[in-house]
Design an enzyme around this catalytic site. Structure first.
Site, short mmCIF file in Angstrom:
data_model
loop_
_atom_site.label_atom_id
_atom_site.label_comp_id
_atom_site.label_asym_id
_atom_site.label_seq_id
_atom_site.Cartn_x
_atom_site.Cartn_y
_atom_site.Cartn_z
N ASP A 92 18.64 5.48 32.63
CA ASP A 92 18.80 6.77 31.96
C ASP A 92 18.90 7.84 33.04
OD1 ASP A 92 18.69 9.01 30.41
OD2 ASP A 92 16.75 8.60 29.50
N ASP A 271 16.81 0.84 23.05
CA ASP A 271 15.63 0.81 23.92
C ASP A 271 14.57 1.71 23.30
OD1 ASP A 271 14.99 3.43 25.88
OD2 ASP A 271 16.94 3.46 24.90
#
Length: 376
Positions: A92, A271
Site C-alpha cells: 500500500d 486485505d
C-alpha cells in the site's frame, strides 16, 4: 503481471482467475494477510506458507519507509530477501496511514506532508516519491498515492479530494512508466478508485482509472465509516466500469460477510487487519459463527477449537485451553488465534473459488453469510 479470467458463475458477478507474477501465481478470489512492517503479526513465514497457505502478503510503504528505512531495504536486496518471503508482495502506498494521521499531516498539490508517528520528524510523500520508495521495497504490486476520503465526507470535500487524487495519479503513473525495478523482476502498479459514497464521483474515477490501462485496479475509501449497504452499492457502481480482464482489489475490507458480498459483486482481491487484530483480542471467525474466547462459556469446553477447521491449531487445542491463554494474557493465545483466523479467511476465499468454478456460488454464499455472521 498477467491475469487470466478463468470462469464466472450464474446469478452472480463472482469470478475465478489467476494472477501471475515473477514470484508466483495467485489464484483468485484471494485474501492477502497484512504484514504492515514486513511481518504478519505473531505469525512466522513458515506458518504463512505451509499452514495458512497464503499466496501473497502485504507490506506498507509508510511504515517500511520509516522503519527499517530505504537504505536497509536496498542493501538487503528488497523486501523478499529482507523478510524471507518468497511469494508475491503488495505494498500500500501509505495513503491510508497518512489519512489516519489527520492531526499530523497536510495535503498540498505537491503531496502529503506528515510527521512520523515514531519520532515526530517531518516527511513528504509525493506521487513520484512513493513509486520510487516502492521500487526500493521491491513489491510485486505497487499502489498509487491517493487521499482516502472519510466515509462521511460531504460532496464538496469528496469532489475536491478526488480531483487531487486523480492529479496525483497521473504523476505517479508517469513515474512508474519512466522507471524500472531494481532487483531483476517485474513490478506492476495499481491505480485506486476513490469518490467516497457518491455514485457520479465513483463512476468518473472508475473511467479515469480504466483509461490508464494498468495491469489491475483497486477500489479504495470504503469501510471508513460509511454504511455497509452504501459500501456494497459503491462496489457495484465501480465494477460496472472497471475492465473485466483486469483484477479488482477492494482495499481494507473486511469481515467474512463483507468478503463474500464483495466476491459476489466481482471483486478478486482483499486485505484486512481484522483476522489478526481481532484474533489478538480473542475473537475467532469460524464456518459456524464468531467466538469470543474470553467468554466464560468456553472455560470447561474441551472440544477442539474448531473441528475440521482449516488450520492445524483447530484440532490440537481445545476451546477451554485457548480461553485460558487469553484470560492469562499468554502470547500463545494470540498466535493460535491469528493462525486460525488467517487460515479461515484463506479457506473462505478458496471455497468461494471452488464454488464459482462449480457454478453454485450464489447458493453457497447465501448460506455461508448466515453462518459466518452468527454469534456463538
Amino acid at each position: 503481471m498477467d491475469f487470466k479470467l478463468e470462469t464466472t458463475t450464474p446469478r452472480s458477478n463472482a469470478r475465478a482467475g489467476v494472477i501471475t507474477t515473477d514470484h508466483g501465481e495467485i489464484r483468485t478470489p484471494v485474501f492477502m494477510p497484512v504484514g504492515t512492517a514486513g511481518s504478519v503479526k505473531a505469525v512466522h513465514q513458515r506458518e504463512l506458507r505451509d499452514d495458512i497457505k497464503a499466496q501473497i502478503i502485504l507490506g506498507n510503504t509508510y511504515h517500511l519507509y520509516l522503519r527499517p528505512g530505504l537504505e536497509i531495504l536496498k542493501a538487503a536486496g528488497g523486501i523478499h530477501k529482507f523478510n524471507g518471503w518468497e511469494r508475491p508482495v503488495l505494498t500500500d502506498s501509505g495513503g491510508f496511514q497518512v489519512f489516519s494521521l489527520s492531526s499530523n499531516r497536510k495535503l498540498t498539490e505537491e503531496g502529503a506532508h506528515f510527521r512520523s508517528h515514531i519520532d515526530g520528524s517531518k516527511h513528504l510523500f509525493t506521487p513520484e516519491g512513493v513509486v520510487d520508495i516502492q521500487r526500493v521495497i521491491g513489491s510485486d504490486i505497487m499502489m498509487a498515492l491517493d487521499e482516502c476520503t472519510p466515509g462521511d465526507a460531504d460532496y464538496t470535500y469528496a469532489r475536491k479530494s478526488l480531483d487531487l487524487t486523480q492529479r496525483w495519479l497521473k504523476r505517479g503513473w508517469n513515474r512508474y512508466r519512466d522507471t524500472e525495478g531494481l532487483y531483476g523482476y517485474r513490478q506492476t502498479f495499481f491505480p485506486i478508485v476513490q469518490g467516497c459514497v457518491y455514485p457520479e464521483l465513483r463512476r468518473e474515477a472508475a473511467r479515469f482509472v480504466t483509461d490508464l490501462g494498468a495491469d489491475g485496479n483497486a477500489i479504495g475509501g470504503l469501510a471508513v465509516g460509511e454504511p455497509t449497504e452504501k459500501m456494497y452499492e459503491m462496489i457495484e457502481v465501480v465494477n460496472e466500469i472497471l475492465p473485466q480482464d483486469k483484477p479488482r482489489y477492494l482495499m481494507g475490507v473486511g469481515t467474512p460477510a463483507n468478503i463474500l458480498e464483495g466476491i459476489d459483486r466481482g471483486v478478486d482481491m482483499f486485505d484486512c487487519v481484522m483476522p489478526t487484530r481481532n484474533g489478538r483480542n480473542g475473537m475467532l471467525f469460524t464456518r459456524n459463527g464468531i467466538m469470543n474466547m474470553r467468554n466464560r462459556k468456553w472455560a470447561d469446553d474441551f472440544s477442539p477449537l474448531d473441528p475440521g477447521g482449516a488450520a492445524w491449531v483447530d484440532e490440537v487445542y481445545s476451546k477451554a485451553y485457548v480461553r485460558h491463554l487469553f484470560v492469562a494474557n499468554e502470547i500463545l493465545g494470540m498466535q493460535i488465534a491469528s493462525i486460525h483466523n488467517l487460515a479461515f479467511y484463506l479457506w473462505l476465499t478458496g471455497e468461494a473459488r471452488r464454488h464459482i468454478i462449480a457454478g453454485d456460488f450464489a447458493e453457497w454464499k447465501k448460506e455461508m453469510v448466515e453462518n459466518v455472521t452468527r454469534r456463538l
